[in-house]
Motif scaffolding. Structure first.
Motif, PDB file in Angstrom:
ATOM      1  N   LEU A  12      12.428  -0.329   1.762  1.00  9.63           N
ATOM      2  CA  LEU A  12      13.339   0.055   0.696  1.00  9.63           C
ATOM      3  C   LEU A  12      13.047  -0.778  -0.546  1.00  9.63           C
ATOM      4  N   PRO A  13      12.966  -0.164  -1.711  1.00 13.53           N
ATOM      5  CA  PRO A  13      12.667  -0.924  -2.927  1.00 13.53           C
ATOM      6  C   PRO A  13      13.885  -1.692  -3.423  1.00 13.53           C
ATOM      7  N   SER A  14      13.621  -2.673  -4.239  1.00 11.18           N
ATOM      8  CA  SER A  14      14.707  -3.403  -4.891  1.00 11.18           C
ATOM      9  C   SER A  14      14.261  -3.744  -6.302  1.00 11.18           C
ATOM     10  N   GLY A  15      15.207  -4.111  -7.125  1.00 13.26           N
ATOM     11  CA  GLY A  15      14.894  -4.432  -8.511  1.00 13.26           C
ATOM     12  C   GLY A  15      14.489  -3.193  -9.281  1.00 13.26           C
ATOM     13  N   MET A  16      13.541  -3.369 -10.174  1.00 10.51           N
ATOM     14  CA  MET A  16      13.088  -2.257 -11.012  1.00 10.51           C
ATOM     15  C   MET A  16      12.211  -1.261 -10.247  1.00 10.51           C
ATOM     16  N   GLU A  17      11.845  -1.580  -9.018  1.00 11.15           N
ATOM     17  CA  GLU A  17      11.059  -0.634  -8.211  1.00 11.15           C
ATOM     18  C   GLU A  17      11.823   0.653  -7.927  1.00 11.15           C
ATOM     19  N   ILE A  18      13.158   0.613  -8.012  1.00 11.36           N
ATOM     20  CA  ILE A  18      13.918   1.836  -7.755  1.00 11.36           C
ATOM     21  C   ILE A  18      13.686   2.877  -8.837  1.00 11.36           C
ATOM     22  N   CYS A  19      13.149   2.443  -9.977  1.00 10.60           N
ATOM     23  CA  CYS A  19      12.853   3.390 -11.060  1.00 10.60           C
ATOM     24  C   CYS A  19      11.478   4.011 -10.932  1.00 10.60           C
ATOM     25  N   THR A  20      10.706   3.587  -9.936  1.00  9.79           N
ATOM     26  CA  THR A  20       9.333   4.078  -9.817  1.00  9.79           C
ATOM     27  C   THR A  20       9.004   4.665  -8.460  1.00  9.79           C
ATOM     28  N   THR A  21       9.892   4.587  -7.491  1.00  5.49           N
ATOM     29  CA  THR A  21       9.577   5.070  -6.153  1.00  5.49           C
ATOM     30  C   THR A  21      10.434   6.270  -5.789  1.00  5.49           C
ATOM     31  N   ALA A  22       9.848   7.174  -5.028  1.00  2.00           N
ATOM     32  CA  ALA A  22      10.607   8.315  -4.511  1.00  2.00           C
ATOM     33  C   ALA A  22      11.288   7.854  -3.235  1.00  2.00           C
ATOM     34  N   PRO A  23      12.476   8.218  -2.962  1.00  2.00           N
ATOM     35  CA  PRO A  23      13.391   9.129  -3.628  1.00  2.00           C
ATOM     36  C   PRO A  23      14.300   8.451  -4.651  1.00  2.00           C
ATOM     37  N   ASP A  24      14.137   7.142  -4.835  1.00  4.60           N
ATOM     38  CA  ASP A  24      15.081   6.390  -5.665  1.00  4.60           C
ATOM     39  C   ASP A  24      14.986   6.715  -7.144  1.00  4.60           C
ATOM     40  N   ILE A  25      13.923   7.360  -7.542  1.00  4.90           N
ATOM     41  CA  ILE A  25      13.767   7.750  -8.941  1.00  4.90           C
ATOM     42  C   ILE A  25      14.815   8.807  -9.341  1.00  4.90           C
ATOM     43  N   PHE A  26      15.460   9.413  -8.353  1.00  4.19           N
ATOM     44  CA  PHE A  26      16.454  10.450  -8.625  1.00  4.19           C
ATOM     45  C   PHE A  26      17.836   9.889  -8.965  1.00  4.19           C
ATOM     46  N   TYR A  27      18.038   8.565  -8.843  1.00  7.55           N
ATOM     47  CA  TYR A  27      19.359   7.995  -9.145  1.00  7.55           C
ATOM     48  C   TYR A  27      19.809   8.307 -10.573  1.00  7.55           C
TER      49      TYR A  27
END
Length: 155
Positions: A12-27
């Motif tokens: 699971l990504p954390s930090g700014m990685e959530i803006c670059t990884t799928a599926p977290d880019i959908f937030y």
């Protein structure tokens, strides 16, 4: 490149990685589209006051929960645990069911409003926009749920 993709699906990504990884880019799109549903529904006038109560509940609940979920992921509260991956899938699956039911109710109420068109054409247009954004938000949550299920499977 393939190692990075495989690694991101197993953690699971954390930090700014959530803006670059799928599926977290959908937030962020979920927040924008869900916020638009909330604003559009709140800006209309319905004579029986409560028929859009469920739609307002869904849009506010999902907006707040998605924001909190995004903050928890960005802060790294999950410690890359498989339980959080499962919870991510469950939450987004529940959001799909909620938004689909709210979108159907909103579309039905919009069709009922069509009979009073000469008087409330502006509200009718706002309701149509809200229906479109509700189903677009449903699609975003659905894609997020599918990608979260795939990520959970790879843990």
């Amino acid at each position: 490149m393939a190692a990075t993709t495989a690694q991101s699906m197993g953690m699971l990504p954390s930090g700014m990685e959530i803006c670059t990884t799928a599926p977290d880019i959908f937030y962020l799109p979920e927040l924008v589209f869900g916020g638009l549903v909330w604003i559009l529904v709140a800006s209309t006038h319905i004579s029986p006051v409560n028929p859009l109560g469920w739609v307002m509940f869904v849009s506010v609940f999902c907006f707040v929960m998605t924001f909190l979920w995004m903050v928890m992921f960005a802060a790294g509260c999950h410690k890359s645990s498989p339980g959080w991956a499962a919870a991510d899938f469950v939450y987004h699956g529940l959001a799909v069911i909620f938004y689909l039911s709210a979108g159907v109710e909103l579309a039905y109420i919009t069709l009922l409003r069509k009979s009073a068109l000469p008087i409330g054409f502006q509200f009718y247009q706002i309701d149509i926009a809200a229906v479109v954004f509700a189903f677009a938000t449903t699609l975003l949550y659905f894609i997020h749920a599918i990608l979260s299920a795939i990520r959970w499977k790879h843990f």
